[in-house]
Motif scaffolding. Structure first.
Motif, mmCIF file in Angstrom:
data_model
loop_
_atom_site.group_PDB
_atom_site.id
_atom_site.type_symbol
_atom_site.label_atom_id
_atom_site.label_comp_id
_atom_site.label_asym_id
_atom_site.label_seq_id
_atom_site.Cartn_x
_atom_site.Cartn_y
_atom_site.Cartn_z
ATOM 1 N N UNK A 71 0.804 -1.205 0.000
ATOM 2 C CA UNK A 71 0.000 0.000 0.000
ATOM 3 C C UNK A 71 0.846 1.268 0.000
ATOM 4 N N UNK A 72 2.136 1.124 0.118
ATOM 5 C CA UNK A 72 3.001 2.297 0.110
ATOM 6 C C UNK A 72 3.116 2.863 -1.296
ATOM 7 N N UNK A 73 3.306 4.176 -1.357
ATOM 8 C CA UNK A 73 3.521 4.807 -2.654
ATOM 9 C C UNK A 73 4.881 4.428 -3.219
ATOM 10 N N UNK A 74 5.878 4.340 -2.358
ATOM 11 C CA UNK A 74 7.247 4.044 -2.775
ATOM 12 C C UNK A 74 7.670 2.703 -2.184
ATOM 13 N N UNK A 75 7.980 1.744 -3.050
ATOM 14 C CA UNK A 75 8.396 0.409 -2.621
ATOM 15 C C UNK A 75 9.842 0.200 -3.027
ATOM 16 N N UNK A 76 10.639 -0.355 -2.124
ATOM 17 C CA UNK A 76 12.012 -0.707 -2.441
ATOM 18 C C UNK A 76 11.951 -2.003 -3.259
ATOM 19 N N UNK A 77 11.969 -1.853 -4.584
ATOM 20 C CA UNK A 77 11.789 -3.007 -5.476
ATOM 21 C C UNK A 77 12.866 -4.067 -5.323
ATOM 22 N N UNK A 78 14.083 -3.653 -5.078
ATOM 23 C CA UNK A 78 15.154 -4.638 -4.941
ATOM 24 C C UNK A 78 14.904 -5.529 -3.721
ATOM 25 N N UNK A 79 14.516 -4.909 -2.611
ATOM 26 C CA UNK A 79 14.204 -5.682 -1.409
ATOM 27 C C UNK A 79 12.988 -6.581 -1.653
ATOM 28 N N UNK A 80 12.008 -6.056 -2.348
ATOM 29 C CA UNK A 80 10.809 -6.806 -2.708
ATOM 30 C C UNK A 80 11.189 -8.024 -3.558
ATOM 31 N N UNK A 81 12.050 -7.846 -4.544
ATOM 32 C CA UNK A 81 12.500 -8.947 -5.400
ATOM 33 C C UNK A 81 13.230 -10.010 -4.574
ATOM 34 N N UNK A 82 14.053 -9.580 -3.636
ATOM 35 C CA UNK A 82 14.773 -10.525 -2.774
ATOM 36 C C UNK A 82 13.805 -11.355 -1.938
ATOM 37 N N UNK A 83 12.846 -10.691 -1.316
ATOM 38 C CA UNK A 83 11.902 -11.384 -0.446
ATOM 39 C C UNK A 83 11.020 -12.370 -1.215
ATOM 40 N N UNK A 84 10.520 -11.950 -2.374
ATOM 41 C CA UNK A 84 9.690 -12.844 -3.185
ATOM 42 C C UNK A 84 10.503 -14.075 -3.592
ATOM 43 N N UNK A 85 11.740 -13.869 -3.989
ATOM 44 C CA UNK A 85 12.603 -14.989 -4.400
ATOM 45 C C UNK A 85 12.836 -15.966 -3.258
ATOM 46 N N UNK A 86 13.144 -15.437 -2.080
ATOM 47 C CA UNK A 86 13.387 -16.295 -0.929
ATOM 48 C C UNK A 86 12.125 -17.058 -0.511
ATOM 49 N N UNK A 87 11.008 -16.361 -0.448
ATOM 50 C CA UNK A 87 9.751 -17.015 -0.068
ATOM 51 C C UNK A 87 9.368 -18.096 -1.070
ATOM 52 N N UNK A 88 9.526 -17.783 -2.350
ATOM 53 C CA UNK A 88 9.193 -18.747 -3.392
ATOM 54 C C UNK A 88 10.010 -20.023 -3.246
ATOM 55 N N UNK A 89 11.324 -19.892 -3.162
ATOM 56 C CA UNK A 89 12.178 -21.084 -3.096
ATOM 57 C C UNK A 89 11.928 -21.889 -1.827
ATOM 58 N N UNK A 90 11.729 -21.209 -0.709
ATOM 59 C CA UNK A 90 11.461 -21.924 0.548
ATOM 60 C C UNK A 90 10.177 -22.738 0.430
ATOM 61 N N UNK A 91 9.143 -22.162 -0.172
ATOM 62 C CA UNK A 91 7.875 -22.868 -0.322
ATOM 63 C C UNK A 91 7.968 -23.952 -1.393
ATOM 64 N N UNK A 92 8.600 -23.657 -2.504
ATOM 65 C CA UNK A 92 8.670 -24.598 -3.619
ATOM 66 C C UNK A 92 9.457 -25.863 -3.280
ATOM 67 N N UNK A 93 10.611 -25.705 -2.631
ATOM 68 C CA UNK A 93 11.477 -26.851 -2.369
ATOM 69 C C UNK A 93 11.266 -27.508 -1.008
ATOM 70 N N UNK A 94 10.398 -26.971 -0.162
ATOM 71 C CA UNK A 94 10.012 -27.675 1.059
ATOM 72 C C UNK A 94 8.870 -28.590 0.659
ATOM 73 N N UNK A 95 9.187 -29.846 0.432
ATOM 74 C CA UNK A 95 8.200 -30.815 -0.031
ATOM 75 C C UNK A 95 7.545 -31.570 1.123
ATOM 76 N N UNK A 96 8.174 -31.555 2.275
ATOM 77 C CA UNK A 96 7.688 -32.314 3.424
ATOM 78 C C UNK A 96 6.281 -31.887 3.870
ATOM 79 N N UNK A 97 5.902 -30.640 3.645
ATOM 80 C CA UNK A 97 4.587 -30.155 4.093
ATOM 81 C C UNK A 97 3.516 -30.232 3.002
ATOM 82 N N UNK A 98 3.840 -30.815 1.877
ATOM 83 C CA UNK A 98 2.884 -30.921 0.769
ATOM 84 C C UNK A 98 2.042 -32.184 0.929
#
Length: 134
Positions: free
Chosen positions: A1-28
Motif C-alpha cells: 500500500x506504500x507509494x514508494x516500494x524498495x523493489x530490490x528488497x521486494x524482489x529478494x523477499x519474493x525470491x526467498x519465499x518462493x524457493x522456501x515454499x517450492x522446495x520444502x516438499x515435506x509439508x505438501x
C-alpha cells in the motif's frame, strides 16, 4: 500500500519465499500441491504447475491420511548471493528493468535436491512476478 516500494528488497523477499515454499516438499499433501505458485507470473502458472508435478514433485507420495513415511526436503535457509537488473522478453512485452536474483538453498538434511537457483522477476500489474527459474 506504500507509494514508494524498495523493489530490490521486494524482489529478494519474493525470491526467498518462493524457493522456501517450492522446495520444502515435506509439508505438501500430494504431488499436485505445488508450492510458490502465487509468486509465478500469472500467464505461466498453469504450465509451471504441470511441469512441477512432472519433475520436482513427481515422486511425492500422498499424505492425505497423515501416514506418509517418505523422507522429503525441508528448506532451512535461502540466501541471496547476487541481484542485478536486466532485460527480459515475455510475450510481446519487454521488461527492461527485470530483476535477476541468484540464490543458495540450504536444507535441514541434504537429500540431493537443487542447492542453487537463478530467478528472474518481471513487473506485472504493480507486482513483481517470477517469469523464469533455473
Amino acid at each position: 500500500n506504500k507509494d514508494k516500494v524498495n523493489e530490490e528488497e521486494y524482489a529478494k523477499l519474493v525470491s526467498q519465499l518462493f524457493l522456501a515454499d517450492y522446495f520444502t516438499l515435506d509439508n505438501k499433501v500430494s504431488k499436485n500441491d505445488v508450492g510458490g505458485v502465487q509468486f509465478v507470473y500469472h500467464d505461466y502458472q498453469e504450465s509451471f504447475t504441470k511441469l512441477s508435478t512432472e519433475q520436482v514433485y513427481k515422486y511425492v507420495e500422498s499424505n492425505i491420511y497423515g501416514n506418509r513415511k517418505q523422507e522429503l526436503p525441508v528448506v532451512k535457509n535461502v540466501e541471496i548471493t547476487d541481484i542485478m537488473n536486466g532485460e527480459f522478453e515475455h510475450q510481446e512485452e519487454v521488461d527492461e528493468n527485470a530483476y535477476i536474483v541468484e540464490l543458495a538453498i540450504e536444507y535441514e538434511k541434504d537429500l540431493g535436491y537443487q542447492s542453487n537457483a537463478t530467478i528472474t522477476l518481471i513487473h506485472s500489474n504493480n507486482k513483481l512476478e517470477i517469469a523464469k527459474m533455473s
